[in-house]
Design a protein around this motif. Structure first.
Motif, mmCIF file in Angstrom:
data_model
loop_
_atom_site.group_PDB
_atom_site.id
_atom_site.type_symbol
_atom_site.label_atom_id
_atom_site.label_comp_id
_atom_site.label_asym_id
_atom_site.label_seq_id
_atom_site.Cartn_x
_atom_site.Cartn_y
_atom_site.Cartn_z
ATOM 1 N N PHE A 253 33.978 34.088 39.981
ATOM 2 C CA PHE A 253 35.350 34.184 39.220
ATOM 3 C C PHE A 253 35.822 35.472 40.626
ATOM 4 N N ARG A 254 35.116 36.694 40.182
ATOM 5 C CA ARG A 254 35.140 37.767 40.823
ATOM 6 C C ARG A 254 35.255 37.905 43.095
ATOM 7 N N LYS A 255 34.754 36.524 43.713
ATOM 8 C CA LYS A 255 35.306 36.502 44.675
ATOM 9 C C LYS A 255 35.985 36.147 45.365
ATOM 10 N N VAL A 256 36.882 35.441 44.340
ATOM 11 C CA VAL A 256 38.821 34.995 44.452
ATOM 12 C C VAL A 256 39.058 36.169 43.653
ATOM 13 N N HIS A 257 39.049 36.573 43.087
ATOM 14 C CA HIS A 257 39.894 37.463 42.125
ATOM 15 C C HIS A 257 39.779 39.158 42.779
ATOM 16 N N GLN A 258 38.868 39.211 43.668
ATOM 17 C CA GLN A 258 38.847 40.441 44.943
ATOM 18 C C GLN A 258 39.761 40.698 45.854
ATOM 19 N N PHE A 259 40.010 39.074 46.412
ATOM 20 C CA PHE A 259 41.146 38.634 47.126
ATOM 21 C C PHE A 259 42.633 38.447 46.302
ATOM 22 N N ASP A 260 42.653 38.121 45.410
ATOM 23 C CA ASP A 260 43.614 37.671 45.338
ATOM 24 C C ASP A 260 44.944 39.032 44.752
ATOM 25 N N VAL A 261 43.872 40.204 43.395
ATOM 26 C CA VAL A 261 44.563 41.300 43.544
ATOM 27 C C VAL A 261 43.738 42.369 43.734
ATOM 28 N N PHE A 262 43.209 41.628 43.385
ATOM 29 C CA PHE A 262 40.784 43.402 43.500
ATOM 30 C C PHE A 262 41.668 43.824 42.582
ATOM 31 N N THR A 263 43.029 44.393 42.098
ATOM 32 C CA THR A 263 41.797 45.642 40.649
ATOM 33 C C THR A 263 43.635 45.215 40.192
ATOM 34 N N SER A 264 43.655 45.888 38.756
ATOM 35 C CA SER A 264 45.310 45.745 38.235
ATOM 36 C C SER A 264 45.606 47.516 37.518
ATOM 37 N N ASN A 265 46.434 47.455 37.168
ATOM 38 C CA ASN A 265 47.146 48.580 37.371
ATOM 39 C C ASN A 265 46.231 49.689 36.618
ATOM 40 N N THR A 266 46.182 50.936 37.435
ATOM 41 C CA THR A 266 45.160 51.868 36.590
ATOM 42 C C THR A 266 45.725 52.700 35.365
ATOM 43 N N PRO A 267 47.076 53.085 35.016
ATOM 44 C CA PRO A 267 47.694 53.943 34.107
ATOM 45 C C PRO A 267 47.491 53.467 32.767
ATOM 46 N N PHE A 268 47.719 52.086 33.224
ATOM 47 C CA PHE A 268 48.294 51.129 31.478
ATOM 48 C C PHE A 268 46.615 51.372 31.046
ATOM 49 N N GLN A 269 46.061 50.552 31.829
ATOM 50 C CA GLN A 269 44.066 50.318 31.489
ATOM 51 C C GLN A 269 43.525 51.630 30.416
ATOM 52 N N HIS A 270 44.394 52.835 30.670
ATOM 53 C CA HIS A 270 43.526 53.760 30.532
ATOM 54 C C HIS A 270 44.289 53.761 28.887
ATOM 55 N N ALA A 271 45.293 53.546 29.265
ATOM 56 C CA ALA A 271 46.115 53.959 28.080
ATOM 57 C C ALA A 271 46.107 52.080 26.822
ATOM 58 N N ILE A 272 45.459 51.299 27.302
ATOM 59 C CA ILE A 272 45.387 50.401 26.272
ATOM 60 C C ILE A 272 43.917 50.612 25.901
ATOM 61 N N ALA A 273 42.791 51.257 26.488
ATOM 62 C CA ALA A 273 41.562 51.333 25.725
ATOM 63 C C ALA A 273 41.896 52.676 24.915
ATOM 64 N N ASP A 274 42.958 53.560 24.946
ATOM 65 C CA ASP A 274 42.706 54.504 24.176
ATOM 66 C C ASP A 274 43.341 53.667 22.764
ATOM 67 N N TYR A 275 44.817 52.704 22.888
ATOM 68 C CA TYR A 275 44.980 52.464 22.291
ATOM 69 C C TYR A 275 44.231 51.528 20.941
ATOM 70 N N LEU A 276 43.996 50.080 22.182
ATOM 71 C CA LEU A 276 42.743 49.683 21.462
ATOM 72 C C LEU A 276 41.940 50.272 20.368
ATOM 73 N N GLN A 277 41.363 51.031 20.095
ATOM 74 C CA GLN A 277 40.416 51.845 19.859
ATOM 75 C C GLN A 277 40.407 51.048 18.022
ATOM 76 N N ASP A 278 42.151 51.376 17.450
ATOM 77 C CA ASP A 278 42.338 50.950 16.860
ATOM 78 C C ASP A 278 42.735 49.854 16.269
ATOM 79 N N GLU A 279 41.559 49.258 15.627
ATOM 80 C CA GLU A 279 41.562 47.619 15.535
ATOM 81 C C GLU A 279 43.043 47.208 14.908
#
Ligand code: PMP
Ligand code: GLN
Length: 386
Positions: A253-279
């Motif tokens: 999967f990652r062979k395609v993903h890396q050249f499809d988008v490479f990576t996704s929005n950084t600050p939103f991922q930080h925010a989601i990581a904090d937010y999902l701590q609370d189930e």
């Protein structure tokens, strides 16, 4: 100059068409699936915090490590399965990208992909672009069940992939434990990969349970599952999601993903990581949406639409055959233009446009909007508008 289209028969997605029509005619938009209410204030504050604190550059290709760790813990907690946060979980730019990249990674020209119809509309074009052939299996109103004996007949030595979706958009049905056990039997000894679209995992009602493909050890080596933060966080416009799968599959999967988008929005991922701590942020979704479903269905119970309450998703399908004989695409347009409520016709999700005379309502809306829509829907009954 002659342009050789790779998708000559493909039109504009029904979601853009119906939302466009709803806006043009100022209809209440119960068509495209998105909430008309905002995501949590705390989540928005976390996003601004990370944007303003300079977390604005690329994050690792596989996703922010502390987010994939939170996701691994969530999966363990909910489904009892161990997935390695580094090698078996990848953040994506929505479930759509996860689905597209997975299909490009595994489907070779001439391979067959079995799709359950009515099928979410990005599946078929993604298979066609990979040179694959779509083999449809049709589920139908009112019970939308898979007959696994019939399903098994579609498997050939060219079958590369089976795509499932539970809870199912648009029908609102869910797969049960027995379905997965049947599936397990029919793929045993084959090289078939299963892509399970579970973007509505937290929206299952009436005390029923969401069965995930991740819970079945016998299916682990051949399965990937996709999820959407857009659905779980009421933030469809963020286009963020993730994919989970056995390391060997994820490697491809990652062979395609890396050249499809490479990576996704950084600050939103930080925010989601904090937010999902609370189930509680996601465990509350089922009662929240069940209440909306029940509210809406109660308000339209005396209309001529016939329905069985959906088991999952934030969509409700309803039969309109007591109102009209016209094709569902025409009926959906007329609902929007003449009756002021935009809906989605179901036939567009079948390769042969099978018309069950059902349309889909999205109930991820405030009670005020649902009430106003229901009032217009019930007027259809009184003969004032038809
Ligand atoms: N699969 C299904 C069944 C969907 O309904 C949707 C829409 N949310 C998607 C995939 C795509 O999700 P995303 O917006 O995260 O790309
Ligand atoms: N998943 C949403 C639906 O089913 C729409 C997503 C889109 O607009 N592409 O309505």
């Amino acid at each position: 100059m002659k342009i050789r289209s790779k998708l000559p028969d493909l039109g504009t997605t029904i979601f853009s068409v119906m939302s466009g029509l709803a806006n043009k005619h100022k209809a209440i938009n119960l068509s495209q699936g998105f909430p008309n209410f905002d995501c949590d204030e705390r989540l928005k504050q976390l996003v601004s915090h990370y944007v303003n604190s300079g977390y604005n550059q690329y994050c690792p290709m596989t996703g922010l490590p502390r987010l994939t760790e939170v996701l691994a813990a969530k999966i363990k907690n909910l489904y009892g399965s161990d997935y390695d946060s580094k090698t078996e979980i990848n953040v994506t730019s929505g479930a759509t990208q996860a689905i597209f990249s997975t299909i490009q990674a595994f489907v070779h020209p001439g391979d067959e992909v079995i799709i359950v119809e009515p099928a979410y509309d990005c599946y078929q074009p993604s298979v066609l672009l990979a040179g694959g052939l779509v083999v449809p299996y049709q589920i139908k109103a009112p019970d939308w069940k898979i007959d696994w004996k019939e399903f098994a007949k579609l498997i050939s030595n060219k079958t590369r992939m089976i795509m499932l979706n539970t809870p199912h958009n648009p029908s609102g049905s869910i797969l049960e434990d027995a379905d997965f056990l049947e599936l397990q039997k029919i793929v045993e000894g084959t090289d078939i990969i299963i892509l399970s679209d579970e973007v509505y995992e937290h929206m299952v009602y009436d005390g029923k349970k969401h069965y995930s493909i991740m819970e079945y050890p016998a299916l682990r080596k051949r399965s990937l599952a996709t999820f959407s933060f857009g659905k779980t966080l009421h933030a469809t416009g963020w286009k963020l999601g993730y994919i989970v799968g056995d390391a060997a599959l994820m490697h491809e999967f990652r062979k395609v993903h890396q050249f499809d988008v490479f990576t996704s929005n950084t600050p939103f991922q930080h925010a989601i990581a904090d937010y999902l701590q609370d189930e509680n942020t996601y465990m509350g979704l089922a009662p929240f949406f069940q209440q909306k479903r029940d509210f809406f269905l109660d308000k339209i119970k005396d209309s001529p639409f016939v329905f069985t309450p959906c088991s999952g998703t934030y969509f409700q399908v309803a039969d309109y055959s007591a109102i009209s004989d016209e094709p569902d695409t025409e009926f959906a347009k007329r609902m929007t233009i003449e009756h002021g409520v935009a809906v989605i016709p179901i036939s567009v999700f079948y390769h042969n446009n099978l018309d069950n005379k059902v349309v889909r309502f999205c109930f991820a809306k405030t009670e005020e909007v649902l009430e106003n829509a229901a009032e217009l829907i019930c007027r259809i009954n009184s003969g004032k508008l038809i």
